[in-house]
Write a protein that holds these residues in place. Structure first.
Motif, PDB file in Angstrom:
ATOM      1  N   MET A  27       0.856  -1.174   0.000  1.00  0.00           N
ATOM      2  CA  MET A  27       0.000   0.000   0.000  1.00  0.00           C
ATOM      3  C   MET A  27       0.894   1.226   0.000  1.00  0.00           C
ATOM      4  N   GLU A  28       0.566   2.137  -0.886  1.00  0.00           N
ATOM      5  CA  GLU A  28       1.298   3.394  -0.931  1.00  0.00           C
ATOM      6  C   GLU A  28       0.456   4.458  -0.267  1.00  0.00           C
ATOM      7  N   PHE A  29       1.064   5.189   0.632  1.00  0.00           N
ATOM      8  CA  PHE A  29       0.352   6.222   1.366  1.00  0.00           C
ATOM      9  C   PHE A  29       0.496   7.561   0.665  1.00  0.00           C
ATOM     10  N   SER A  30      -0.559   8.346   0.719  1.00  0.00           N
ATOM     11  CA  SER A  30      -0.529   9.676   0.105  1.00  0.00           C
ATOM     12  C   SER A  30      -0.415  10.728   1.197  1.00  0.00           C
ATOM     13  N   GLU A  31       0.093  11.859   0.808  1.00  0.00           N
ATOM     14  CA  GLU A  31       0.195  12.965   1.753  1.00  0.00           C
ATOM     15  C   GLU A  31      -1.157  13.650   1.866  1.00  0.00           C
ATOM     16  N   GLY A  32      -1.359  14.351   2.944  1.00  0.00           N
ATOM     17  CA  GLY A  32      -2.592  15.096   3.116  1.00  0.00           C
ATOM     18  C   GLY A  32      -3.674  14.338   3.860  1.00  0.00           C
ATOM     19  N   LYS A  33      -3.415  13.087   4.168  1.00  0.00           N
ATOM     20  CA  LYS A  33      -4.376  12.282   4.916  1.00  0.00           C
ATOM     21  C   LYS A  33      -3.585  11.397   5.865  1.00  0.00           C
ATOM     22  N   ASN A  34      -4.010  11.347   7.116  1.00  0.00           N
ATOM     23  CA  ASN A  34      -3.300  10.548   8.110  1.00  0.00           C
ATOM     24  C   ASN A  34      -3.218   9.080   7.685  1.00  0.00           C
ATOM     25  N   ILE A  35      -2.087   8.462   7.990  1.00  0.00           N
ATOM     26  CA  ILE A  35      -1.875   7.066   7.593  1.00  0.00           C
ATOM     27  C   ILE A  35      -2.920   6.151   8.217  1.00  0.00           C
ATOM     28  N   TYR A  36      -3.253   6.374   9.486  1.00  0.00           N
ATOM     29  CA  TYR A  36      -4.232   5.494  10.124  1.00  0.00           C
ATOM     30  C   TYR A  36      -5.601   5.597   9.432  1.00  0.00           C
ATOM     31  N   VAL A  37      -5.935   6.763   8.897  1.00  0.00           N
ATOM     32  CA  VAL A  37      -7.197   6.937   8.172  1.00  0.00           C
ATOM     33  C   VAL A  37      -7.117   6.206   6.830  1.00  0.00           C
ATOM     34  N   GLN A  38      -5.963   6.254   6.177  1.00  0.00           N
ATOM     35  CA  GLN A  38      -5.793   5.552   4.907  1.00  0.00           C
ATOM     36  C   GLN A  38      -5.884   4.043   5.102  1.00  0.00           C
ATOM     37  N   ILE A  39      -5.362   3.549   6.214  1.00  0.00           N
ATOM     38  CA  ILE A  39      -5.475   2.118   6.517  1.00  0.00           C
ATOM     39  C   ILE A  39      -6.940   1.761   6.742  1.00  0.00           C
ATOM     40  N   ARG A  40      -7.642   2.584   7.486  1.00  0.00           N
ATOM     41  CA  ARG A  40      -9.073   2.376   7.718  1.00  0.00           C
ATOM     42  C   ARG A  40      -9.828   2.377   6.395  1.00  0.00           C
ATOM     43  N   ASP A  41      -9.518   3.339   5.525  1.00  0.00           N
ATOM     44  CA  ASP A  41     -10.190   3.426   4.233  1.00  0.00           C
ATOM     45  C   ASP A  41      -9.948   2.190   3.381  1.00  0.00           C
ATOM     46  N   ARG A  42      -8.748   1.646   3.451  1.00  0.00           N
ATOM     47  CA  ARG A  42      -8.433   0.431   2.684  1.00  0.00           C
ATOM     48  C   ARG A  42      -9.287  -0.737   3.176  1.00  0.00           C
ATOM     49  N   LEU A  43      -9.387  -0.894   4.488  1.00  0.00           N
ATOM     50  CA  LEU A  43     -10.193  -1.980   5.040  1.00  0.00           C
ATOM     51  C   LEU A  43     -11.678  -1.758   4.750  1.00  0.00           C
ATOM     52  N   VAL A  44     -12.122  -0.515   4.808  1.00  0.00           N
ATOM     53  CA  VAL A  44     -13.512  -0.193   4.470  1.00  0.00           C
ATOM     54  C   VAL A  44     -13.795  -0.598   3.029  1.00  0.00           C
ATOM     55  N   ASP A  45     -12.875  -0.280   2.127  1.00  0.00           N
ATOM     56  CA  ASP A  45     -13.047  -0.653   0.724  1.00  0.00           C
ATOM     57  C   ASP A  45     -13.147  -2.168   0.578  1.00  0.00           C
ATOM     58  N   GLN A  46     -12.352  -2.899   1.333  1.00  0.00           N
ATOM     59  CA  GLN A  46     -12.400  -4.367   1.270  1.00  0.00           C
ATOM     60  C   GLN A  46     -13.734  -4.899   1.781  1.00  0.00           C
ATOM     61  N   ILE A  47     -14.308  -4.234   2.765  1.00  0.00           N
ATOM     62  CA  ILE A  47     -15.623  -4.633   3.272  1.00  0.00           C
ATOM     63  C   ILE A  47     -16.701  -4.307   2.240  1.00  0.00           C
ATOM     64  N   LEU A  48     -16.644  -3.106   1.675  1.00  0.00           N
ATOM     65  CA  LEU A  48     -17.659  -2.694   0.701  1.00  0.00           C
ATOM     66  C   LEU A  48     -17.627  -3.529  -0.573  1.00  0.00           C
ATOM     67  N   THR A  49     -16.443  -3.978  -0.978  1.00  0.00           N
ATOM     68  CA  THR A  49     -16.332  -4.779  -2.198  1.00  0.00           C
ATOM     69  C   THR A  49     -16.536  -6.266  -1.952  1.00  0.00           C
ATOM     70  N   GLY A  50     -16.728  -6.654  -0.694  1.00  0.00           N
ATOM     71  CA  GLY A  50     -16.973  -8.059  -0.379  1.00  0.00           C
ATOM     72  C   GLY A  50     -15.729  -8.892  -0.184  1.00  0.00           C
ATOM     73  N   MET A  51     -14.567  -8.268  -0.196  1.00  0.00           N
ATOM     74  CA  MET A  51     -13.341  -9.021   0.078  1.00  0.00           C
ATOM     75  C   MET A  51     -13.287  -9.448   1.541  1.00  0.00           C
ATOM     76  N   LEU A  52     -13.869  -8.633   2.414  1.00  0.00           N
ATOM     77  CA  LEU A  52     -14.019  -8.972   3.827  1.00  0.00           C
ATOM     78  C   LEU A  52     -15.508  -9.030   4.122  1.00  0.00           C
ATOM     79  N   LEU A  53     -15.949 -10.126   4.674  1.00  0.00           N
ATOM     80  CA  LEU A  53     -17.366 -10.343   4.945  1.00  0.00           C
ATOM     81  C   LEU A  53     -17.654 -10.264   6.438  1.00  0.00           C
TER      82      LEU A  53
END
Length: 126
Positions: free
Chosen positions: A1-27
């Motif tokens: 995972m590549e982190f972007s500036e302007g957003k806290n890393i912990y929020v980016q990690i949360r967003d990645r996991l949220v995306d996995q939940i929304l796409t059904g990768m995590l049930l």
């Protein structure tokens, strides 16, 4: 995972996991990676991952089962879908509509583009 500036890393990690939940990768009921495991994988401090998990627990996205780990909540996907739609409608859509007006795009243009993008994504999944 590549982190972007302007957003806290912990929020980016949360967003990645949220995306996995929304796409059904995590049930619902799935165990998410341990704090230590994800910290090693992402090459970040364990406290950063723990902060992400604490945020998701506070939001009702994951449940912490002491001594076992974190698991996707039973209603996480429904809750996230509703929350993310509201964010999209309030934040992203107004910018999109403004830009479309500036570019003199019509609603029909959006439908065609949406259909094309959706088709391309479906082809990439195969």
């Amino acid at each position: 995972m590549e982190f972007s500036e302007g957003k806290n890393i912990y929020v980016q990690i949360r967003d990645r996991l949220v995306d996995q939940i929304l796409t059904g990768m995590l049930l619902p009921g799935d165990k998410i990676p341990s704090v230590r495991e994800l910290a090693v994988d992402l090459e970040v401090n364990r406290n950063t991952v723990m902060r992400s998990y604490a945020l998701m627990e506070q939001e009702g996205i994951v449940d912490n089962r002491r001594g076992i780990g974190f698991f996707v909540s039973s209603n996480a996907r429904q809750r996230l879908t509703q929350d993310e739609k509201e964010i999209f409608i309030k934040q992203e859509l107004p910018r999109l509509v403004h830009q479309a007006k500036v570019l003199k795009m019509l609603p029909a243009d959006f439908k065609d583009l949406f259909d094309q993008l959706n088709e391309n994504q479906n082809e990439n999944k195969q």
